[in-house]
Scaffold this motif. Sequence first.
Motif, PDB file in Angstrom:
ATOM      1  N   GLU A  75       0.857  -1.181   0.000  1.00 55.25           N
ATOM      2  CA  GLU A  75       0.000   0.000   0.000  1.00 55.25           C
ATOM      3  C   GLU A  75       0.898   1.237   0.000  1.00 55.25           C
ATOM      4  O   GLU A  75       1.795   1.375   0.824  1.00 55.25           O
ATOM      5  CB  GLU A  75      -0.898   0.009   1.240  1.00 55.25           C
ATOM      6  N   THR A  89       1.427   5.430   0.117  1.00 54.68           N
ATOM      7  CA  THR A  89       0.800   6.661   0.584  1.00 54.68           C
ATOM      8  C   THR A  89       0.543   7.563  -0.621  1.00 54.68           C
ATOM      9  O   THR A  89       1.046   7.324  -1.725  1.00 54.68           O
ATOM     10  CB  THR A  89       1.707   7.385   1.590  1.00 54.68           C
ATOM     11  N   GLU A  90      -0.235   8.601  -0.399  1.00 53.04           N
ATOM     12  CA  GLU A  90      -0.539   9.543  -1.489  1.00 53.04           C
ATOM     13  C   GLU A  90       0.734  10.197  -2.018  1.00 53.04           C
ATOM     14  O   GLU A  90       0.915  10.350  -3.230  1.00 53.04           O
ATOM     15  CB  GLU A  90      -1.526  10.612  -0.991  1.00 53.04           C
ATOM     16  N   GLU A 132       3.749   8.920  -1.983  1.00 53.54           N
ATOM     17  CA  GLU A 132       4.519   7.925  -2.740  1.00 53.54           C
ATOM     18  C   GLU A 132       3.917   7.699  -4.120  1.00 53.54           C
ATOM     19  O   GLU A 132       4.639   7.550  -5.105  1.00 53.54           O
ATOM     20  CB  GLU A 132       4.566   6.605  -1.958  1.00 53.54           C
ATOM     21  N   GLU A 133       2.580   7.686  -4.183  1.00 52.71           N
ATOM     22  CA  GLU A 133       1.924   7.519  -5.487  1.00 52.71           C
ATOM     23  C   GLU A 133       2.237   8.703  -6.404  1.00 52.71           C
ATOM     24  O   GLU A 133       2.489   8.518  -7.598  1.00 52.71           O
ATOM     25  CB  GLU A 133       0.412   7.381  -5.306  1.00 52.71           C
TER      26      GLU A 133
END
Length: 84
Positions: A65, A67-68, A70-71
């Motif tokens: 998953e 984080t925002e 990282e995306e």
Amino acid sequence: MSPSIIPAREIGLAVLLVAALVGVAGLRHMLRHRRFQRAEPGAREGLTFIPAQRGAAAHPMESVELTEAEEQAFAGLVRTLPLH
């Protein structure tokens, strides 16, 4: 030096020369026949030694998953890659 060493050296040199000639002839044969063997257009699809990709039901250890932040960083990195 003993006279028995000279014939042994000559035999060793002859064996080495024959092995080198056989190796060069084999390499030449492989390269010549490889040139005329063309892969079929669909031959690379469905390689059996590469496992199939799993769907959405992948093992939990195979997914992460993000984080925002990282995306967004990944998206920026992908945009910088040249498309060739």
